[in-house]
Every structure is written in structure tokens, then in C-alpha cells.
Design a protein around this motif. Sequence first.
Motif, PDB file in Angstrom:
ATOM      1  N   ASN A 286      68.184  57.994   6.367  1.00 48.28           N
ATOM      2  CA  ASN A 286      69.656  57.470   5.819  1.00 48.28           C
ATOM      3  C   ASN A 286      70.605  56.995   6.803  1.00 48.28           C
ATOM      4  O   ASN A 286      71.082  58.082   7.482  1.00 48.28           O
ATOM      5  CB  ASN A 286      70.131  58.249   4.604  1.00 48.28           C
ATOM      6  CG  ASN A 286      71.360  57.587   4.063  1.00 48.28           C
ATOM      7  OD1 ASN A 286      72.110  56.789   4.230  1.00 48.28           O
ATOM      8  ND2 ASN A 286      71.769  57.887   2.829  1.00 48.28           N
ATOM      9  N   HIS A 301      69.371  52.104   5.920  1.00 45.93           N
ATOM     10  CA  HIS A 301      68.485  52.966   6.192  1.00 45.93           C
ATOM     11  C   HIS A 301      67.678  52.531   7.519  1.00 45.93           C
ATOM     12  O   HIS A 301      67.670  51.541   7.658  1.00 45.93           O
ATOM     13  CB  HIS A 301      67.175  53.173   5.151  1.00 45.93           C
ATOM     14  CG  HIS A 301      67.838  53.685   3.735  1.00 45.93           C
ATOM     15  ND1 HIS A 301      67.992  54.917   3.435  1.00 45.93           N
ATOM     16  CD2 HIS A 301      68.549  52.747   2.656  1.00 45.93           C
ATOM     17  CE1 HIS A 301      68.578  55.112   2.376  1.00 45.93           C
ATOM     18  NE2 HIS A 301      68.757  53.605   1.920  1.00 45.93           N
ATOM     19  N   ASP A 309      68.229  47.659   4.365  1.00 48.03           N
ATOM     20  CA  ASP A 309      68.347  48.110   2.935  1.00 48.03           C
ATOM     21  C   ASP A 309      67.077  48.420   2.466  1.00 48.03           C
ATOM     22  O   ASP A 309      66.131  48.066   2.903  1.00 48.03           O
ATOM     23  CB  ASP A 309      69.306  47.225   2.306  1.00 48.03           C
ATOM     24  CG  ASP A 309      68.519  45.968   1.984  1.00 48.03           C
ATOM     25  OD1 ASP A 309      68.298  45.761   0.748  1.00 48.03           O
ATOM     26  OD2 ASP A 309      68.442  45.196   2.920  1.00 48.03           O
ATOM     27  N   ARG A 310      67.086  49.035   1.295  1.00 49.09           N
ATOM     28  CA  ARG A 310      65.786  49.479   0.430  1.00 49.09           C
ATOM     29  C   ARG A 310      65.059  48.137   0.205  1.00 49.09           C
ATOM     30  O   ARG A 310      63.806  48.240   0.254  1.00 49.09           O
ATOM     31  CB  ARG A 310      66.142  50.204  -0.825  1.00 49.09           C
ATOM     32  CG  ARG A 310      66.833  51.446  -0.545  1.00 49.09           C
ATOM     33  CD  ARG A 310      65.718  52.447  -0.129  1.00 49.09           C
ATOM     34  NE  ARG A 310      66.060  53.923  -0.164  1.00 49.09           N
ATOM     35  CZ  ARG A 310      65.472  54.833   0.551  1.00 49.09           C
ATOM     36  NH1 ARG A 310      64.598  54.345   1.301  1.00 49.09           N
ATOM     37  NH2 ARG A 310      66.055  56.262   0.571  1.00 49.09           N
TER      38      ARG A 310
END
Length: 545
Positions: A286, A301, A309-310
Amino acid sequence: MNVVQEPMAVSQPLSDIYMRDYNKVKELYDYNPQTEEAWHERAAWLDQTHALRADRKALVSRLRSYNAERNPHEAVARSLDDLEDVNTLVVVGGQQSGLFTGPLLVIYKALTIIQTARMAEKRLNRKVVPVFWIAGEDHDFDEVNHTYVLSSDLQVQKIKIDHPTGERSMVSQVQVPMDAWQQAIEELSAKLPNTEFKEDFFAKLQSYAEVSCNLSDYYARIFGMLFGEAGLVLLDSADSALRSIEVPMFERIIEDNDPLEEALMQSLQDVQDHQYNSQADVTAGNANLFYIHEGTRLLLHKVDGRFTDRKQQVSFSRDELQRLVQEHPERFSNNVLTRPLMQDYLFPVLSTVLGTGEIAYWALTHRAFHAFGFRMPIIVPRMSFTFVEGTVQKQMTKYELSFADVVERFTVRKEAWLQAQDTLGLDVHFEDMKQQLNELYEPILEKLAQIQAGLGKLGETNKQKVLEQVEFLQHRAANDLAKQNETALRHWERIHSSILPLGKPQERVYNIFAYLNRYGLAWISSLYEIPLDLSGQHRVISLPQ
């Protein structure tokens, strides 16, 4: 105004120990707020580390512009003049920008900030300015778009405005239309009684709505009305004009992201070693940094040496991210674990005022402060109150209820009181009757079963139907008894709804405007008479009828 300390359970075990027995968790923090030397030690460290912080004149210049529009009080202007002096320190705390300021605890936090700054100024014999950090960069609109009041029929009533788009944007960027403001103001007005102060207050709320485009702006103007005269300086963490001042710290967070991650993970282990649970998300990879992409706030991340991002909507190398923060600082935003670092970069923070949840998760930032060359500021627990109005106190006295009775065993006390009103002893008679019926049925059921198994089952069914009729009569008698005591039971309901609405502490539910509507704006000034308590222990305040 009578003030009495009354214990109330703290939901965060780590915070509870911090407030009651600091030495047991001293490895997780840097200063004990209840010791005299901590304040002098922190001030001395700040005097030696000016180079760690942002350009003070640039910061004050932006704060002047922001406050002149939303918090235009002479006392605030004086605070900002003081802040420009290199010897001036700051007490800071913040909260999300709730509707009509949100729950009472926000008011208590502002009060604690102001009181702590005044105390520190006397203790250190130097200027200490109170600052309130409006967390407008948070994106959970549903957390801040509502508030609660107690209606005249003793119902906890929610007032809410809907998100106009539903996008995951920062709260300070969500444009609230005028009709939404209008509806919320009218709902609040309808739920509060007419008083000598009401017309003036609602005229102010209306005027603020006419010039506010988002919740944070509206929140700031109300805060200016309440606390401007005390010199409380306001800041919106989503203010794009602050971003250019924050660039050097964003650059450090990006450049030293791996050491930052390592420090956070080590602090997580420290907390767990003390047998406490983590109160914030500390996970490997993170980046603890948000990027604003097409209006949406994305948590970054680290994946294969890149920041993404995710859902991988964006992806940057470290160098690309560094260039972006220089060219477009307004696209960057802190998360809950880097905001404390940014706060200490912007201000010479002598002390920060935190709620119990914040005290717990700030322990996770301890090593991060040190990794960046900082020290964690003195953490002062937010003061905690329950207001008990005169009518409620009178009713508590009548029914011999203590504050602990209401908070810890209200249902038991209420049921015991209602049973005591049964002077005929009906409950005892009904219970005796049911026992006797069971005893009378038992021998005949055995004999019926000997004749035929099915007949025994029929007899059991018959017994249950008879008992059901008895219980029906018992409940009917209890209901009629309750109706005879309807007025008294409303008193009990008012006591509970006032002190523990929705089963939660009053300060986490109710809004300040019910009290302002009744007692007027001068009532805020009277709160400064409540002695500062650096331990943050809960107190009950008796208000007039």
C-alpha cells in the motif's frame, strides 16, 4: 453549569489505556500529555527543526484567503498574524465535514483544541494558535451527509442530503445543489421548537447555503459562526491552493515510500505486540497515497515497481509520479496514515487533539514520524461530555436513576419499575396459575397416553392452547398496566433517548443545533468555562430547564 465526571466505556482498548495509564503504551507514542515536561520538550524540539516544515509565510497567506471568505473574524486574523511569527506553535485537530457540523463530538473536539491552545500558551509563555483541519479530501459521502435530532415525539430523527452523482469524489468536490440545502434546512427547522433564537439561526444557515457549493464550505462557515471569536483557524485538507505548498512532502512520500511502508509495518507489529488490534489498514504494497483520476479518488499500490490502483485504471513509475506531483499537485491526496505526517509538515504542531479511534490508529504512525525525521506531537484526547437537560435530570431523580443506570442497565431498571407498579401482584398470580395448570394436566396426560398415544398428544395440544390463553390474558393485563403508566413510560423513553440515542453515546449521534436553538449562540461561550481535562475522561454536564 454543573460538571461531574461519570465513567463511560471506551470502545478502543488502546485509547483507554493511553488515557488512563500512559506508561503501559509509552513505546507507541512520544509524549505523555499529562506531564509538564512533555510540553516544554516538544516546544524545544519544534524550535530546533524549522527546516523540516513548509514555508510558513506561504501557508499563512493561503489560510488568510480561505478564512477571510468563510471565517472572517478579527480573532482569526490575529491568530494568523501570530502564526506568521516563527515562535508561534499550533494545536490542531480535525474532522470530516458533516451536515450542520455533524455529531456533538465535533464541537467537543473544537472546544478541546481551543482550550488546549489557551492552556499551552500560559504554560509556555508564548503564542499557541488553535487550528481545525476539515478533512474535505475524504470520499465517503455517506459518512458525512446526515445528522440527527430528537423530535418533539421523542423519536431520533435523521436529516440527510443525497449524493448528487454517486461518484467516489472528495467531499469538498461534491457539488450540493441549492434545493438539497433548502430541503435539509427546512427539515431541521421543522424538527426543532420555536424559540427566541430560532429565526436568527436559520437565517444564518440559509445565507451560508446560498454561498456554499459543497459540504466543506458550508461546514466551515458554520464553524466560523461558532468558534471564529475564539480565534480558531480553519483549513480544508482538499483545498487545491494548499497542494503547491504540500508538494515537498508528497515528493518525500513518493521517494521514500518503501521506508514509509516498512515503518508502518513495524508499528503494526508494535501494536500487536502490545496485544491490541490494528485500527487502520496497514498492508504490504500500500502506497498510502491517493491519486485523483477523472474526479475519482484512487488509492495507489505498488505492483512490480509501479504505482497503480486496484483496478489498474492508472499506472505510474516513481519518476512519472514525481513529475505529476510537481505539475499537478491537486491530483494528490493523503490517506489516513500519511495525513498526520502532512499535518506536521505544514504546521509546528505542539499538540494534536484526537478522538479515541484516532488515538488508536495514530499508534501505527509512530515509526513513520521518526523515519521522516519528525516526532509524533503530544496527543490530547478529545474531551467527552453528555449533556443532561433540567427536565431529564428531574425525571431521573424522580425514578431514582443514576447516569450509570441509564447507560449500563436501563432495560432492567425500567422493567423492575414497571413491575413495581403492579400492586395487585398479577404477574405472580399468572405464573402460579400456569404452574398449577401444568401440575393438573400432568397425571391426566399420562392416563390419556395409556389409552392411546394419539390421545396423549391431543391432550398436550389442549394444554398448550389453555396456557396460550392464560399468557394472552397476562400480556393484555401487562399492556393495560403500561397504558395506565403511559406518561411515566414516556419519561423513561425521553431519558434514554436523550442520553443514549440509538443505543450510542449522545455525542456520537445528536447535533449541536437543538442546544443552540434553545440556549442561543452565547451558550457556546459558556462551554469554555468547563475545565480542560487532558485525560479525556467522560463528564456529565447538567443544563438548565
